[in-house]
Design an enzyme around this catalytic site. Structure first.
Site, PDB file in Angstrom:
ATOM      1  N   ARG A 173      11.575  -1.975  10.852  1.00 23.27           N
ATOM      2  CA  ARG A 173      10.572  -1.503  11.811  1.00 23.27           C
ATOM      3  C   ARG A 173      10.398  -2.542  12.907  1.00 23.27           C
ATOM      4  O   ARG A 173      10.363  -3.732  12.615  1.00 23.27           O
ATOM      5  CB  ARG A 173       9.220  -1.324  11.091  1.00 23.27           C
ATOM      6  CG  ARG A 173       9.034   0.044  10.506  1.00 23.27           C
ATOM      7  CD  ARG A 173       7.835   0.123   9.608  1.00 23.27           C
ATOM      8  NE  ARG A 173       6.584  -0.380  10.181  1.00 23.27           N
ATOM      9  CZ  ARG A 173       5.405  -0.280   9.559  1.00 23.27           C
ATOM     10  NH1 ARG A 173       5.330   0.298   8.377  1.00 23.27           N
ATOM     11  NH2 ARG A 173       4.319  -0.758  10.103  1.00 23.27           N
ATOM     12  N   ARG A 231      -0.378  -8.370  13.603  1.00 25.36           N
ATOM     13  CA  ARG A 231      -0.927  -7.393  12.648  1.00 25.36           C
ATOM     14  C   ARG A 231      -1.803  -8.089  11.611  1.00 25.36           C
ATOM     15  O   ARG A 231      -2.819  -7.545  11.189  1.00 25.36           O
ATOM     16  CB  ARG A 231       0.210  -6.623  11.970  1.00 25.36           C
ATOM     17  CG  ARG A 231       0.799  -5.557  12.894  1.00 25.36           C
ATOM     18  CD  ARG A 231       2.149  -5.084  12.417  1.00 25.36           C
ATOM     19  NE  ARG A 231       2.078  -4.354  11.176  1.00 25.36           N
ATOM     20  CZ  ARG A 231       3.103  -4.230  10.330  1.00 25.36           C
ATOM     21  NH1 ARG A 231       4.265  -4.800  10.599  1.00 25.36           N
ATOM     22  NH2 ARG A 231       2.962  -3.530   9.231  1.00 25.36           N
ATOM     23  N   ARG A 254      11.522  -6.799   4.777  1.00 19.62           N
ATOM     24  CA  ARG A 254      11.375  -5.370   4.499  1.00 19.62           C
ATOM     25  C   ARG A 254      12.337  -4.554   5.367  1.00 19.62           C
ATOM     26  O   ARG A 254      12.338  -4.656   6.581  1.00 19.62           O
ATOM     27  CB  ARG A 254       9.928  -4.940   4.796  1.00 19.62           C
ATOM     28  CG  ARG A 254       9.700  -3.458   4.604  1.00 19.62           C
ATOM     29  CD  ARG A 254       8.255  -3.126   4.387  1.00 19.62           C
ATOM     30  NE  ARG A 254       7.437  -3.271   5.581  1.00 19.62           N
ATOM     31  CZ  ARG A 254       6.121  -3.056   5.605  1.00 19.62           C
ATOM     32  NH1 ARG A 254       5.492  -2.747   4.506  1.00 19.62           N
ATOM     33  NH2 ARG A 254       5.451  -3.203   6.725  1.00 19.62           N
ATOM     34  N   ARG A 258      -9.181   1.636   9.069  1.00 15.66           N
ATOM     35  CA  ARG A 258      -8.825   0.263   9.414  1.00 15.66           C
ATOM     36  C   ARG A 258      -9.898  -0.416  10.255  1.00 15.66           C
ATOM     37  O   ARG A 258      -9.740  -1.581  10.615  1.00 15.66           O
ATOM     38  CB  ARG A 258      -7.524   0.270  10.220  1.00 15.66           C
ATOM     39  CG  ARG A 258      -6.275  -0.156   9.427  1.00 15.66           C
ATOM     40  CD  ARG A 258      -5.124  -0.027  10.406  1.00 15.66           C
ATOM     41  NE  ARG A 258      -3.935  -0.745  10.080  1.00 15.66           N
ATOM     42  CZ  ARG A 258      -2.861  -0.193   9.501  1.00 15.66           C
ATOM     43  NH1 ARG A 258      -2.869   1.038   9.095  1.00 15.66           N
ATOM     44  NH2 ARG A 258      -1.774  -0.918   9.328  1.00 15.66           N
ATOM     45  N   LYS A 293       0.824  -1.211   0.000  1.00 10.37           N
ATOM     46  CA  LYS A 293       0.000   0.000   0.000  1.00 10.37           C
ATOM     47  C   LYS A 293       0.863   1.269   0.000  1.00 10.37           C
ATOM     48  O   LYS A 293       0.583   2.205  -0.740  1.00 10.37           O
ATOM     49  CB  LYS A 293      -0.921   0.043   1.230  1.00 10.37           C
ATOM     50  CG  LYS A 293      -1.960  -1.054   1.286  1.00 10.37           C
ATOM     51  CD  LYS A 293      -2.941  -0.832   2.428  1.00 10.37           C
ATOM     52  CE  LYS A 293      -2.322  -0.829   3.815  1.00 10.37           C
ATOM     53  NZ  LYS A 293      -1.689  -2.091   4.228  1.00 10.37           N
TER      54      LYS A 293
HETATM   55  P1  AMP Z   1       1.259   0.877   9.039  1.00 10.75           P
HETATM   56  O1  AMP Z   1       2.458   1.738   8.824  1.00 10.75           O
HETATM   57  O2  AMP Z   1       0.087   1.312   8.202  1.00 10.75           O
HETATM   58  O3  AMP Z   1       1.559  -0.588   8.898  1.00 10.75           O
HETATM   59  O4  AMP Z   1       0.800   1.111  10.552  1.00 10.75           O
HETATM   60  C1  AMP Z   1       1.650   0.790  11.621  1.00 10.75           C
HETATM   61  C2  AMP Z   1       0.862   0.738  12.913  1.00 10.75           C
HETATM   62  O5  AMP Z   1       0.278   2.018  13.184  1.00 10.75           O
HETATM   63  C3  AMP Z   1      -0.299  -0.231  12.917  1.00 10.75           C
HETATM   64  O6  AMP Z   1       0.094  -1.563  13.208  1.00 10.75           O
HETATM   65  C4  AMP Z   1      -1.171   0.380  14.033  1.00 10.75           C
HETATM   66  O7  AMP Z   1      -0.634   0.105  15.307  1.00 10.75           O
HETATM   67  C5  AMP Z   1      -1.001   1.863  13.787  1.00 10.75           C
HETATM   68  N1  AMP Z   1      -2.012   2.380  12.829  1.00 10.75           N
HETATM   69  C6  AMP Z   1      -1.798   2.873  11.575  1.00 10.75           C
HETATM   70  N2  AMP Z   1      -2.943   3.251  11.004  1.00 10.75           N
HETATM   71  C7  AMP Z   1      -3.927   2.968  11.902  1.00 10.75           C
HETATM   72  C8  AMP Z   1      -5.345   3.108  11.892  1.00 10.75           C
HETATM   73  N3  AMP Z   1      -5.994   3.587  10.821  1.00 10.75           N
HETATM   74  N4  AMP Z   1      -6.023   2.729  12.996  1.00 10.75           N
HETATM   75  C9  AMP Z   1      -5.391   2.250  14.088  1.00 10.75           C
HETATM   76  N5  AMP Z   1      -4.065   2.079  14.153  1.00 10.75           N
HETATM   77  C10 AMP Z   1      -3.328   2.435  13.081  1.00 10.75           C
END
Ligand code: AMP
Length: 204
Positions: A151, A162, A125, A88, A13
């Site tokens: 990360r 996740r 990654r 989400r 994404k």
């Molecule tokens: P990402 O970079 O999109 O994989 O997001 C990393 C982490 O940020 C996720 O595992 C959640 O802990 C938090 N996070 C990101 N976007 C959201 C969202 N829309 N709602 C809740 N937590 C989020």
């Protein structure tokens, strides 16, 4: 124009949202990146989000919703945005719909990648310390910067959580947007540039 990219962690994404936003002149709004920026700056939101993010859990809806709605109300987002990682949950999706009113979301693009591929993709990654571009450990870092990191939530335990969280809390949005007639499915297992073309074709 408002485009939502939906898909499990590791589907690509972030990479695709960047290309699509550039190509359409929209801003790329990644909720995960915004949260990581808050953490780096040590804001109250960043500190609160940290404990959830470390384990791969979702940050509470109210915190994320306010942060994203504020971001898409900024001047540079007036022409539109590509949302990556938000919504989400159903609460987030419904609140976003309520906020947008009549104009609503234009397209929801679901990037589909089978679970087996995702774990391997995420485990391999690494991100550029400067621009956050992803590279596999065996790739040459050709973004013009030096230094890669992994990360914390890309490490095995958090990844499994996740993926579970995606299944239970985010995948119901597929039906939610299908019922609105907004969802387009894209095969995310193809080469990056093929996926980008498929995404751009889907919104023509
Ligand atoms: P990402 O970079 O999109 O994989 O997001 C990393 C982490 O940020 C996720 O595992 C959640 O802990 C938090 N996070 C990101 N976007 C959201 C969202 N829309 N709602 C809740 N937590 C989020």
């Amino acid at each position: 124009m408002l485009i939502v990219l939906l898909g499990p962690p590791g589907a690509g994404k972030g990479t695709q949202a960047k290309y699509i936003a550039e190509s359409l002149g929209l801003v790329h709004v990644a909720s995960g990146d915004l949260l990581r920026e808050h953490q780096a700056k040590g804001t109250d939101l960043g500190n609160e989000a940290k404990t959830y993010m470390e384990t791969g859990a979702l940050v509470p809806d109210d915190l994320v919703i306010r942060m994203v709605l504020d971001r898409i109300s900024e001047e540079d987002a007036l022409k539109g945005a590509v949302l990556d990682g938000f919504p989400r949950t159903e609460v987030q999706a419904k609140t976003l719909d309520g906020h947008l009113g009549e104009s609503g979301i234009d397209f929801v693009l679901l990037i589909e990648v089978p679970n087996g591929h995702l774990v391997e993709r995420i485990a391999n990654r690494r991100l550029c310390e400067t621009c956050q571009r992803p590279f596999a450990p065996w790739e040459t870092q050709n973004c013009g910067h030096e230094g890669l990191y992994q990360r914390d939530d890309d490490k095995a335990e958090a990844v499994i959580n996740r993926l579970k969280v995606y299944e239970s809390q985010t995948s119901p949005l597929i039906e939610y947007y299908q019922l609105q007639g907004k969802l387009k499915n894209i095969d995310g297992t193809n080469e990056i540039n093929v996926v980008t073309n498929d995404l751009l074709n889907a919104i023509k």
